[in-house]
Design a protein around this motif. Structure first.
Motif, PDB file in Angstrom:
ATOM      1  N   ASN A  98       0.821  -1.211   0.000  1.00 17.16           N
ATOM      2  CA  ASN A  98       0.000   0.000   0.000  1.00 17.16           C
ATOM      3  C   ASN A  98       0.855   1.260   0.000  1.00 17.16           C
ATOM      4  O   ASN A  98       0.449   2.281  -0.553  1.00 17.16           O
ATOM      5  N   ILE A 147      -5.666  -4.224   0.892  1.00 21.26           N
ATOM      6  CA  ILE A 147      -5.001  -3.463  -0.168  1.00 21.26           C
ATOM      7  C   ILE A 147      -5.970  -2.358  -0.589  1.00 21.26           C
ATOM      8  O   ILE A 147      -7.134  -2.615  -0.854  1.00 21.26           O
ATOM      9  N   ASP A 148      -5.467  -1.126  -0.650  1.00 20.78           N
ATOM     10  CA  ASP A 148      -6.375   0.005  -0.850  1.00 20.78           C
ATOM     11  C   ASP A 148      -6.438   0.545  -2.271  1.00 20.78           C
ATOM     12  O   ASP A 148      -7.140   1.511  -2.530  1.00 20.78           O
ATOM     13  N   LYS A 149      -5.717  -0.092  -3.199  1.00 22.25           N
ATOM     14  CA  LYS A 149      -5.809   0.354  -4.595  1.00 22.25           C
ATOM     15  C   LYS A 149      -5.377  -0.783  -5.516  1.00 22.25           C
ATOM     16  O   LYS A 149      -4.712  -1.728  -5.107  1.00 22.25           O
ATOM     17  N   ARG A 150      -5.745  -0.665  -6.776  1.00 17.71           N
ATOM     18  CA  ARG A 150      -5.339  -1.633  -7.785  1.00 17.71           C
ATOM     19  C   ARG A 150      -3.847  -1.471  -8.038  1.00 17.71           C
ATOM     20  O   ARG A 150      -3.350  -0.350  -8.147  1.00 17.71           O
ATOM     21  N   MET A 151      -3.142  -2.593  -8.148  1.00 17.55           N
ATOM     22  CA  MET A 151      -1.695  -2.558  -8.379  1.00 17.55           C
ATOM     23  C   MET A 151      -1.346  -3.479  -9.534  1.00 17.55           C
ATOM     24  O   MET A 151      -1.502  -4.688  -9.424  1.00 17.55           O
ATOM     25  N   LYS A 152      -0.866  -2.920 -10.602  1.00 13.96           N
ATOM     26  CA  LYS A 152      -0.422  -3.714 -11.740  1.00 13.96           C
ATOM     27  C   LYS A 152       1.006  -4.179 -11.488  1.00 13.96           C
ATOM     28  O   LYS A 152       1.835  -3.415 -11.020  1.00 13.96           O
TER      29      LYS A 152
END
Length: 179
Positions: free
Chosen positions: A127, A153-158
């Motif tokens: 994060n 997890i607070d956001k999309r992660m590529k």
């Protein structure tokens, strides 16, 4: 700048451990052990959360193979707000300012840093954008329930896959760089 690598074993359904923390489903054979020793030789320090630290500290000091020697002789940091002391040789306890401590470690010269297990610490650091690589070993088992590898997890992660390997036991290793 040093990289921070997180190395994890995960079930096909995304669990880090069973519902009660059990990891008896991990496949750690000679081929995986060779990978683990090679990885340990590329880093200068191992980082842990409390639960993984306690598991490792109860196991490795009683072993006498090459991995045990590396685990026992390596510099280690355990990040915990509840532990009051640590007893495994070459281990330092950090109880606050985790992010600042890790940012400082990454800026220092030397070999890379490694997190083994420690799913909650990994999620926190993902994060914050502090993990540079993920090494996932996907074990061919469906647990049905357990503790998820990635939590809160607070956001999309590529991620960018830069290597993969199928082990003879059926596990698949996936090596990702974070963006």
């Amino acid at each position: 700048m040093r990289k921070l690598i997180a190395q994890e074993l995960v079930s096909l359904d995304g669990f880090f451990s069973g519902a009660n923390g059990e990891i008896d489903w991990h496949i750690v054979d000679d081929e995986y052990s060779e990978y683990a020793l090679d990885l340990l030789n590329t880093v200068s320090m191992i980082l842990f959360g409390r639960v993984t630290y306690q598991l490792m500290a109860s196991y490795w000091p009683n072993e006498s193979n090459d991995i045990a020697h590396k685990m026992n002789s390596s510099q280690k940091i355990v990040f915990s707000k509840t532990l009051e002391s640590v007893h495994w040789q070459n281990t330092q306890l950090v109880s606050h300012n985790y992010i600042d401590q890790i940012q400082n470690l990454k800026q220092q010269p030397g070999k890379d840093l490694l997190i083994l297990g420690s799913a909650e610490l990994v999620s926190l650091l993902l994060n914050k954008g502090l993990i540079d690589e993920l090494h996932l070993t996907v074990v061919p088992i469906v647990l049905g329930c357990g503790k998820p590898l990635f939590k809160d997890i607070d956001k999309r992660m590529k991620m960018d896959l830069y290597n993969s390997k199928t082990l003879r036991c059926g596990s698949v290793q996936l090596f990702y760089q974070t963006n």
